[in-house]
Design an enzyme around this catalytic site. Structure first.
Site, short mmCIF file in Angstrom:
data_model
loop_
_atom_site.label_atom_id
_atom_site.label_comp_id
_atom_site.label_asym_id
_atom_site.label_seq_id
_atom_site.Cartn_x
_atom_site.Cartn_y
_atom_site.Cartn_z
N LYS A 28 0.65 -1.24 0.02
CA LYS A 28 -0.10 -0.20 0.22
C LYS A 28 0.77 1.24 0.05
O LYS A 28 0.39 2.48 -0.64
CB LYS A 28 -0.77 0.00 1.08
CG LYS A 28 -2.03 -0.93 1.31
CD LYS A 28 -3.09 -0.38 0.20
CE LYS A 28 -4.35 -1.66 0.45
NZ LYS A 28 -5.25 -1.20 -0.26
N SER A 61 -3.24 -4.51 10.71
CA SER A 61 -2.86 -3.14 11.28
C SER A 61 -3.29 -1.90 10.49
O SER A 61 -2.83 -1.04 10.58
CB SER A 61 -1.42 -3.24 11.67
OG SER A 61 -1.09 -3.92 12.57
#
Length: 298
Positions: A28, A61
């Site tokens: 990402k 997370s």
């Protein structure tokens, strides 16, 4: 990375692209960095995004939130993340470490969309969707240049986990354009019914999947991603069972000593259990490694 034991088990020379060792622990960071750069170039007052419901981020997370927060800090633009009130503190702390502004919402789609609309109108920030976003998709493409430079002459295929489709469509488009001889396979939980979408245009009947691969719990691919995936990967969808994901995760943890998240193991499960016979040198993208410290494979 490679593993002789895994090569023997699979019956092929398997390469692993280690995005779990990327900044903030997942691929990402690539798209998020591109998004933050564009926001600054366009004089936006910052970037903002959202985490989805608690069910969709359990055990991870918040890969997108952390990546965007880190990228914004790196580029020097403010970052706001809209987070459900019931999100675990570990997820929130990870984003706050990168100085993100956390705005809490109710754990409903309506509340999230309402607050995002307010932010867009009031603060003139650039909204960065985790999946269906041009700047994210384009930024992710940097991985293709790395793969081709590192092992482009050795691989015949790439196996990639599919959630909202931003990463997969980026890889599929650029590989299909630059190296059409390399086959890109989309690996998804069988509940996603991705083949039915790409071949028949029929969307999955649910919005959220019940899978241990929490990074791909979003059932529908983005509207920008769908036509790309249909063009380049229509007949290359592999449907994986939960037990197969679990077995793949155990193998990576124990044999490669890499603590990847279940979503990364999903792509490997496609190779481990569903690799077409003609594939001899697959590359598996280990998309992320953000898993809670107390997470145990049951």
């Amino acid at each position: 990375m490679t593993s002789e034991i895994i090569d023997k088990k699979v019956g092929a020379r398997v390469f692993f692209k280690c995005e779990h060792l990327q900044k903030t622990g997942s691929f990402k960071a690539r798209g998020a960095l591109n998004s933050a750069v564009l926001a600054k170039e366009n004089n936006a007052k910052g970037v903002y995004s959202t985490l989805y419901s608690l069910k969709q981020i359990a055990h991870s997370s918040g890969n997108h939130g952390q990546a965007l927060a880190w990228s914004a800090l790196k580029i020097g633009v403010p970052c706001t993340i809209v987070v459900p009130k019931n999100a675990p503190s570990a997820k929130i702390d990870g984003m706050r470490e990168y100085q993100a502004n956390i705005v809490f919402c109710e754990p409903t789609m309506e509340s999230r969309e309402s607050i995002c609309a307010e932010l867009a109108e009031k603060d003139d920030k650039l909204y960065v969707d985790p999946h269906n976003c041009v700047s994210m998709i384009n930024g992710h493409a940097s991985i293709v240049f790395e793969i081709l430079d590192q092992v482009g002459e050795h691989i015949d295929s790439i196996f990639i986990s599919v959630g909202g489709g931003g990463f997969a469509s980026s890889v599929a488009f650029l590989i299909g354009t630059l190296r059409p001889d390399i086959e890109v396979y989309l690996v998804a939980p069988e509940q996603k019914e991705l083949s039915n979408l790409l071949e028949n245009g029929v969307q999955c009947s649910v919005s959220t999947l019940n899978t241990m691969a929490d990074g791909v719990r979003v059932a529908h691919v983005g509207s920008l991603c769908e036509p790309i995936l249909r063009k380049f990967c229509k007949k290359r969808v592999l449907n994986v069972k939960e037990e197969e994901i679990k077995d793949a995760l155990k193998l990576i943890w124990t044999r490669m000593k890499q603590r990847v998240e279940p979503t990364a193991a999903l792509a490997f499960a496609g190779v481990l259990y569903h690799k077409p016979n003609h594939i001899k040198c697959p590359l598996v993208v280990l998309c992320g490694g953000n898993v809670d410290a107390d997470y145990i494979i049951n």
